[in-house]
Scaffold this motif. Structure first.
Motif, PDB file in Angstrom:
ATOM      1  N   LYS A  86      -7.396  94.085  37.088  1.00 41.47           N
ATOM      2  CA  LYS A  86      -6.371  93.557  36.891  1.00 41.47           C
ATOM      3  C   LYS A  86      -5.347  93.449  37.785  1.00 41.47           C
ATOM      4  CE  LYS A  86      -4.839  95.714  32.456  1.00 41.47           C
ATOM      5  NZ  LYS A  86      -4.276  97.617  32.167  1.00 41.47           N
ATOM      6  N   ALA A  87      -5.604  93.859  39.148  1.00 36.22           N
ATOM      7  CA  ALA A  87      -5.293  93.222  40.270  1.00 36.22           C
ATOM      8  C   ALA A  87      -6.132  92.558  41.231  1.00 36.22           C
ATOM      9  CB  ALA A  87      -5.793  94.537  41.417  1.00 36.22           C
ATOM     10  N   GLU A  88      -7.441  92.124  40.610  1.00 36.90           N
ATOM     11  CA  GLU A  88      -7.811  91.066  41.060  1.00 36.90           C
ATOM     12  C   GLU A  88      -7.559  89.754  40.332  1.00 36.90           C
ATOM     13  OE1 GLU A  88     -10.535  90.072  43.416  1.00 36.90           O
ATOM     14  OE2 GLU A  88     -10.071  92.461  44.261  1.00 36.90           O
ATOM     15  N   ALA A  89      -7.017  89.723  38.974  1.00 40.33           N
ATOM     16  CA  ALA A  89      -6.869  88.832  38.327  1.00 40.33           C
ATOM     17  C   ALA A  89      -5.954  88.054  38.696  1.00 40.33           C
ATOM     18  CB  ALA A  89      -7.169  88.807  36.834  1.00 40.33           C
ATOM     19  N   GLY A  90      -4.674  89.053  39.702  1.00 40.63           N
ATOM     20  CA  GLY A  90      -3.332  88.593  39.363  1.00 40.63           C
ATOM     21  C   GLY A  90      -2.882  88.003  40.961  1.00 40.63           C
ATOM     22  N   LYS A  91      -4.729  88.347  41.454  1.00 41.32           N
ATOM     23  CA  LYS A  91      -4.702  87.642  43.645  1.00 41.32           C
ATOM     24  C   LYS A  91      -4.109  86.879  42.897  1.00 41.32           C
ATOM     25  CE  LYS A  91      -6.856  90.713  45.983  1.00 41.32           C
ATOM     26  NZ  LYS A  91      -7.801  91.451  46.996  1.00 41.32           N
ATOM     27  N   ASP A  92      -3.381  85.699  44.396  1.00 38.47           N
ATOM     28  CA  ASP A  92      -2.678  84.390  44.598  1.00 38.47           C
ATOM     29  C   ASP A  92      -4.060  83.774  45.122  1.00 38.47           C
ATOM     30  OD1 ASP A  92      -0.957  82.232  45.758  1.00 38.47           O
ATOM     31  OD2 ASP A  92      -0.314  83.120  46.641  1.00 38.47           O
ATOM     32  N   LYS A  93      -4.351  82.246  44.321  1.00 35.86           N
ATOM     33  CA  LYS A  93      -5.263  82.124  44.630  1.00 35.86           C
ATOM     34  C   LYS A  93      -4.517  80.511  45.718  1.00 35.86           C
ATOM     35  CE  LYS A  93      -7.710  82.685  40.518  1.00 35.86           C
ATOM     36  NZ  LYS A  93      -9.088  83.614  41.067  1.00 35.86           N
ATOM     37  N   LYS A  94      -4.231  81.057  46.593  1.00 35.13           N
ATOM     38  CA  LYS A  94      -3.766  79.776  48.092  1.00 35.13           C
ATOM     39  C   LYS A  94      -5.008  80.639  49.275  1.00 35.13           C
ATOM     40  CE  LYS A  94       0.626  79.409  46.570  1.00 35.13           C
ATOM     41  NZ  LYS A  94       1.860  79.261  46.936  1.00 35.13           N
ATOM     42  N   LYS A  95      -4.797  79.234  49.843  1.00 30.09           N
ATOM     43  CA  LYS A  95      -6.007  80.070  51.424  1.00 30.09           C
ATOM     44  C   LYS A  95      -5.186  80.286  52.413  1.00 30.09           C
ATOM     45  CE  LYS A  95     -10.109  79.962  48.498  1.00 30.09           C
ATOM     46  NZ  LYS A  95     -10.289  80.384  48.467  1.00 30.09           N
ATOM     47  N   ASN A  96      -5.389  80.837  53.521  1.00 26.66           N
ATOM     48  CA  ASN A  96      -4.941  80.875  54.342  1.00 26.66           C
ATOM     49  C   ASN A  96      -5.586  78.948  55.672  1.00 26.66           C
ATOM     50  OD1 ASN A  96      -3.623  83.120  54.357  1.00 26.66           O
ATOM     51  ND2 ASN A  96      -5.114  83.852  54.726  1.00 26.66           N
ATOM     52  N   THR A  97      -3.900  78.782  56.146  1.00 24.12           N
ATOM     53  CA  THR A  97      -4.154  78.191  57.496  1.00 24.12           C
ATOM     54  C   THR A  97      -3.526  78.608  58.184  1.00 24.12           C
ATOM     55  OG1 THR A  97      -4.831  75.701  57.066  1.00 24.12           O
ATOM     56  CG2 THR A  97      -2.043  76.299  57.118  1.00 24.12           C
ATOM     57  N   SER A  98      -3.556  78.058  59.526  1.00 23.64           N
ATOM     58  CA  SER A  98      -2.666  78.040  60.813  1.00 23.64           C
ATOM     59  C   SER A  98      -2.312  76.632  61.681  1.00 23.64           C
ATOM     60  CB  SER A  98      -3.695  77.943  62.445  1.00 23.64           C
ATOM     61  OG  SER A  98      -3.495  79.032  63.098  1.00 23.64           O
ATOM     62  N   LEU A  99      -0.661  76.611  61.874  1.00 26.24           N
ATOM     63  CA  LEU A  99      -0.115  75.892  62.804  1.00 26.24           C
ATOM     64  C   LEU A  99       0.544  76.520  63.629  1.00 26.24           C
ATOM     65  CD1 LEU A  99       1.066  73.723  61.512  1.00 26.24           C
ATOM     66  CD2 LEU A  99       2.545  74.257  60.113  1.00 26.24           C
ATOM     67  N   ARG A 100       0.222  75.326  64.950  1.00 24.07           N
ATOM     68  CA  ARG A 100       1.062  75.845  66.274  1.00 24.07           C
ATOM     69  C   ARG A 100       2.402  74.709  65.922  1.00 24.07           C
ATOM     70  NH1 ARG A 100      -2.226  78.224  70.087  1.00 24.07           N
ATOM     71  NH2 ARG A 100      -1.248  76.259  71.011  1.00 24.07           N
ATOM     72  N   LEU A 101       3.141  75.474  66.308  1.00 21.63           N
ATOM     73  CA  LEU A 101       4.699  74.710  66.511  1.00 21.63           C
ATOM     74  C   LEU A 101       5.192  74.779  68.264  1.00 21.63           C
ATOM     75  CD1 LEU A 101       6.170  75.172  62.974  1.00 21.63           C
ATOM     76  CD2 LEU A 101       4.933  73.245  63.525  1.00 21.63           C
ATOM     77  N   ASP A 102       6.274  73.396  68.530  1.00 21.97           N
ATOM     78  CA  ASP A 102       6.811  74.289  69.257  1.00 21.97           C
ATOM     79  C   ASP A 102       8.289  75.652  69.656  1.00 21.97           C
ATOM     80  OD1 ASP A 102       8.192  73.955  71.851  1.00 21.97           O
ATOM     81  OD2 ASP A 102       9.791  74.145  70.838  1.00 21.97           O
ATOM     82  N   GLY A 103       7.996  76.690  70.214  1.00 25.62           N
ATOM     83  CA  GLY A 103       8.653  77.460  70.033  1.00 25.62           C
ATOM     84  C   GLY A 103      10.096  77.136  69.579  1.00 25.62           C
ATOM     85  N   LYS A 104      10.859  76.904  70.163  1.00 21.57           N
ATOM     86  CA  LYS A 104      12.065  76.365  69.227  1.00 21.57           C
ATOM     87  C   LYS A 104      12.231  75.633  67.969  1.00 21.57           C
ATOM     88  CE  LYS A 104      15.473  73.903  72.147  1.00 21.57           C
ATOM     89  NZ  LYS A 104      16.050  73.104  72.921  1.00 21.57           N
ATOM     90  N   THR A 105      10.981  74.897  67.796  1.00 21.18           N
ATOM     91  CA  THR A 105      10.472  74.639  66.430  1.00 21.18           C
ATOM     92  C   THR A 105      10.953  75.499  65.144  1.00 21.18           C
ATOM     93  OG1 THR A 105       9.818  72.592  67.042  1.00 21.18           O
ATOM     94  CG2 THR A 105       9.670  72.826  64.883  1.00 21.18           C
ATOM     95  N   LEU A 106       9.632  76.006  65.456  1.00 15.93           N
ATOM     96  CA  LEU A 106       9.652  77.224  64.683  1.00 15.93           C
ATOM     97  C   LEU A 106      10.801  78.218  64.747  1.00 15.93           C
ATOM     98  CD1 LEU A 106       7.649  78.786  63.209  1.00 15.93           C
ATOM     99  CD2 LEU A 106       6.994  79.617  65.069  1.00 15.93           C
TER     100      LEU A 106
END
Length: 64
Positions: free
Chosen positions: A10-30
């Motif tokens: 049941k827990a596996e069926a409800g898991k989000d299908k999204k994948k992780n990514t990484s993003l680098r931003l300037d400190g002020k922008t973030l």
């Protein structure tokens, strides 16, 4: 004896299908993005995903 952990179907069926990514931003922008997300009762992830979806759904630029 320790119990082995079994996957809960049941827990596996409800898991989000999204994948992780990484993003680098300037400190002020973030920082500005995080503050804006808080002001809008949103999250950085939701804002970025909305912007990407909008970009992908817009007409492609023609090569000149």
């Amino acid at each position: 004896m320790a119990k082995s952990k079994k996957a809960d179907p049941k827990a596996e069926a409800g898991k989000d299908k999204k994948k992780n990514t990484s993003l680098r931003l300037d400190g002020k922008t973030l920082k500005a993005l995080k503050l804006r997300a808080i002001e809008e009762d949103s999250s950085v992830q939701q804002i970025v995903e909305t912007l990407i979806d909008s970009y992908l759904n817009s007409p492609r630029k023609k090569d000149t």
